[in-house]
Design a protein around this motif. Structure first.
Motif, PDB file in Angstrom:
ATOM      1  N   ALA A 278       0.125   4.015 -14.648  1.00  0.00           N
ATOM      2  CA  ALA A 278       1.129   2.944 -14.686  1.00  0.00           C
ATOM      3  C   ALA A 278       2.523   3.511 -14.450  1.00  0.00           C
ATOM      4  N   ALA A 279       2.811   4.652 -15.085  1.00  0.00           N
ATOM      5  CA  ALA A 279       4.125   5.277 -14.918  1.00  0.00           C
ATOM      6  C   ALA A 279       4.319   5.768 -13.488  1.00  0.00           C
ATOM      7  N   TYR A 280       3.311   6.450 -12.949  1.00  0.00           N
ATOM      8  CA  TYR A 280       3.410   6.952 -11.577  1.00  0.00           C
ATOM      9  C   TYR A 280       3.528   5.804 -10.574  1.00  0.00           C
ATOM     10  N   GLY A 281       2.818   4.721 -10.831  1.00  0.00           N
ATOM     11  CA  GLY A 281       2.818   3.597  -9.901  1.00  0.00           C
ATOM     12  C   GLY A 281       4.184   2.958  -9.739  1.00  0.00           C
ATOM     13  N   CYS A 282       4.996   2.998 -10.781  1.00  0.00           N
ATOM     14  CA  CYS A 282       6.339   2.411 -10.703  1.00  0.00           C
ATOM     15  C   CYS A 282       7.214   3.110  -9.676  1.00  0.00           C
ATOM     16  N   PHE A 283       6.854   4.362  -9.334  1.00  0.00           N
ATOM     17  CA  PHE A 283       7.651   5.142  -8.380  1.00  0.00           C
ATOM     18  C   PHE A 283       6.890   5.409  -7.078  1.00  0.00           C
ATOM     19  N   ASN A 284       5.779   4.703  -6.896  1.00  0.00           N
ATOM     20  CA  ASN A 284       4.895   5.004  -5.772  1.00  0.00           C
ATOM     21  C   ASN A 284       5.577   4.875  -4.415  1.00  0.00           C
ATOM     22  N   ARG A 285       6.386   3.854  -4.241  1.00  0.00           N
ATOM     23  CA  ARG A 285       7.022   3.617  -2.941  1.00  0.00           C
ATOM     24  C   ARG A 285       8.183   4.570  -2.672  1.00  0.00           C
ATOM     25  N   LYS A 286       8.706   5.224  -3.717  1.00  0.00           N
ATOM     26  CA  LYS A 286       9.860   6.103  -3.559  1.00  0.00           C
ATOM     27  C   LYS A 286       9.481   7.584  -3.590  1.00  0.00           C
ATOM     28  N   ALA A 287       8.219   7.895  -3.893  1.00  0.00           N
ATOM     29  CA  ALA A 287       7.804   9.287  -4.024  1.00  0.00           C
ATOM     30  C   ALA A 287       7.900  10.026  -2.683  1.00  0.00           C
ATOM     31  N   LEU A 288       8.110  11.335  -2.763  1.00  0.00           N
ATOM     32  CA  LEU A 288       8.234  12.136  -1.548  1.00  0.00           C
ATOM     33  C   LEU A 288       6.934  12.178  -0.763  1.00  0.00           C
ATOM     34  N   PHE A 289       5.805  12.243  -1.489  1.00  0.00           N
ATOM     35  CA  PHE A 289       4.500  12.320  -0.843  1.00  0.00           C
ATOM     36  C   PHE A 289       3.702  11.052  -1.148  1.00  0.00           C
ATOM     37  N   GLY A 290       2.774  10.733  -0.267  1.00  0.00           N
ATOM     38  CA  GLY A 290       1.892   9.602  -0.500  1.00  0.00           C
ATOM     39  C   GLY A 290       1.798   8.680   0.702  1.00  0.00           C
ATOM     40  N   ILE A 291       0.947   7.685   0.568  1.00  0.00           N
ATOM     41  CA  ILE A 291       0.716   6.714   1.629  1.00  0.00           C
ATOM     42  C   ILE A 291       1.933   5.793   1.781  1.00  0.00           C
ATOM     43  N   ALA A 292       2.263   5.491   3.028  1.00  0.00           N
ATOM     44  CA  ALA A 292       3.336   4.529   3.323  1.00  0.00           C
ATOM     45  C   ALA A 292       2.907   3.671   4.508  1.00  0.00           C
ATOM     46  N   VAL A 293       3.593   2.565   4.689  1.00  0.00           N
ATOM     47  CA  VAL A 293       3.292   1.632   5.780  1.00  0.00           C
ATOM     48  C   VAL A 293       4.534   1.456   6.645  1.00  0.00           C
ATOM     49  N   ASN A 294       4.356   1.602   7.940  1.00  0.00           N
ATOM     50  CA  ASN A 294       5.428   1.377   8.901  1.00  0.00           C
ATOM     51  C   ASN A 294       5.618  -0.131   9.070  1.00  0.00           C
ATOM     52  N   PRO A 295       6.721  -0.706   8.578  1.00  0.00           N
ATOM     53  CA  PRO A 295       6.894  -2.163   8.650  1.00  0.00           C
ATOM     54  C   PRO A 295       7.027  -2.681  10.077  1.00  0.00           C
ATOM     55  N   GLN A 296       7.405  -1.805  11.018  1.00  0.00           N
ATOM     56  CA  GLN A 296       7.535  -2.227  12.410  1.00  0.00           C
ATOM     57  C   GLN A 296       6.172  -2.381  13.087  1.00  0.00           C
ATOM     58  N   LEU A 297       5.154  -1.727  12.544  1.00  0.00           N
ATOM     59  CA  LEU A 297       3.820  -1.807  13.141  1.00  0.00           C
ATOM     60  C   LEU A 297       2.854  -2.674  12.345  1.00  0.00           C
ATOM     61  N   CYS A 298       3.129  -2.865  11.055  1.00  0.00           N
ATOM     62  CA  CYS A 298       2.209  -3.624  10.199  1.00  0.00           C
ATOM     63  C   CYS A 298       2.158  -5.092  10.621  1.00  0.00           C
ATOM     64  N   ILE A 299       0.947  -5.619  10.759  1.00  0.00           N
ATOM     65  CA  ILE A 299       0.758  -7.029  11.122  1.00  0.00           C
ATOM     66  C   ILE A 299       0.224  -7.841   9.933  1.00  0.00           C
ATOM     67  N   HIS A 300       0.178  -7.209   8.754  1.00  0.00           N
ATOM     68  CA  HIS A 300      -0.236  -7.877   7.513  1.00  0.00           C
ATOM     69  C   HIS A 300      -1.629  -8.512   7.640  1.00  0.00           C
ATOM     70  N   CYS A 301      -2.536  -7.739   8.207  1.00  0.00           N
ATOM     71  CA  CYS A 301      -3.905  -8.245   8.389  1.00  0.00           C
ATOM     72  C   CYS A 301      -4.743  -8.145   7.117  1.00  0.00           C
ATOM     73  N   GLY A 302      -4.309  -7.313   6.160  1.00  0.00           N
ATOM     74  CA  GLY A 302      -5.003  -7.196   4.890  1.00  0.00           C
ATOM     75  C   GLY A 302      -6.195  -6.263   4.888  1.00  0.00           C
ATOM     76  N   ARG A 303      -6.450  -5.575   5.997  1.00  0.00           N
ATOM     77  CA  ARG A 303      -7.627  -4.705   6.051  1.00  0.00           C
ATOM     78  C   ARG A 303      -7.513  -3.529   5.086  1.00  0.00           C
ATOM     79  N   CYS A 304      -6.316  -2.994   4.923  1.00  0.00           N
ATOM     80  CA  CYS A 304      -6.147  -1.852   4.020  1.00  0.00           C
ATOM     81  C   CYS A 304      -6.519  -2.234   2.593  1.00  0.00           C
TER      82      CYS A 304
END
Length: 288
Positions: A208-234
């Motif tokens: 829970a603590a790590y998840g609060c910083f998931n989008r700002k962490a140096l490492f980890g999965i990210a999504v390119n908003p210019q390419l994402c079509i929000h298909c929901g497959r992920c």
């Protein structure tokens, strides 16, 4: 064997290198035991080389004079800002054990709207058992208690209590709390066989603590908003209760990368943070 499985196995060994202690029933108390490890790994595990961040936090808030856990909070924040829930997916021994149990054959329970709602409960458990109850007991009785470790944590029961009880007959007197913890462990183990990482998804305060910083962490999965079509497959192929890759429920396992039709999902790297999402993607494509 995939790469992540190998990294998880190595991380579990590095968390618990003192294997001989499982036979002697002793707890390692050397100089590294004051260091908070990144994953959930009980201090009382005979093989443990370091201290669990949640257990350390509970220790500071327990006893007759709770203290502000500056070192522990700082360590958790540092690991959260560096890796986020990448730690959960790659470095956590208890997460690895859950995945091993889930690989056992048998019927499996998939995700649903219910499991997504349950995933929000870990924030409730975290506040209630890790922070509120220890301080509440101190305010009422004058003695704070490590409520999460004492009443809930299955990692402590499995990694600490089980091997210590097996090796030391003198510790086998079963009180009410011991019976409760072992009954709860049985429930958790059964859930782990039929459900993907249930403790991580619904109960883990460290996740829970790590998840609060998931989008700002140096490492980890990210999504390119210019390419994402929000298909929901992920989200559909993910074992966790994610809404989209890289959100606070994502453990950066990388399983979703091959399913993204536009290749919008990538592993974030600190050396490419200054680049735009489009350039990051182009750089990764050129490297592959």
């Amino acid at each position: 064997m995939d790469k992540r499985f190998g990294v998880q196995a190595l991380a579990a060994l590095l968390h618990n290198p003192h294997l001989a202690n499982f036979l002697s029933g002793r707890i390692y108390r050397g100089p590294t035991k004051v260091i908070c490890t990144p994953g959930l790994n009980c201090y009382s595990c005979p093989g443990a080389a370091g201290a669990c961040p949640i257990g350390s936090l509970q220790s500071f808030l327990s006893g007759v004079s709770p203290r502000f856990p500056a070192y522990v909070v700082g360590a958790i924040l540092l690991m959260a800002l560096t890796f986020g829930r990448f730690i959960c997916g790659w470095l956590c021994p208890f997460g690895f054990m859950q995945e091993l149990l889930y690989r056992l054959p048998g019927a499996k329970l998939g995700k649903s709207s219910l499991t997504k709602r349950l995933s929000q409960l870990k924030y409730v458990w975290s506040l209630l058992f890790v922070l509120i109850l220890p301080l509440l007991f101190w305010g009422v009785t004058g003695i704070g208690i490590p409520a999460f470790c004492k009443f809930i944590c299955p990692a402590g029961t499995l990694e600490g209590a089980v091997p210590l009880l097996l090796a030391n007959e003198t510790l086998r007197a079963a009180g009410a709390i011991t019976v409760w913890k072992f009954a709860l462990l049985v429930v958790f183990l059964a859930l782990m066989v039929v459900t993907y990482r249930p403790f991580c998804r619904w109960f883990c305060p460290l996740g829970a603590a790590y998840g609060c910083f998931n989008r700002k962490a140096l490492f980890g999965i990210a999504v390119n908003p210019q390419l994402c079509i929000h298909c929901g497959r992920c989200a559909k192929v993910c074992g966790m209760d994610t809404a989209i890759a890289g959100d606070r429920e994502c453990i950066s396992c990388g399983d979703c990368l091959k399913y993204c039709p536009t290749k919008a999902i990538y592993f974030r790297q600190p050396f490419t943070k200054a680049l735009s999402p489009k350039k990051c993607t182009e750089t990764e494509k050129s490297e592959n």
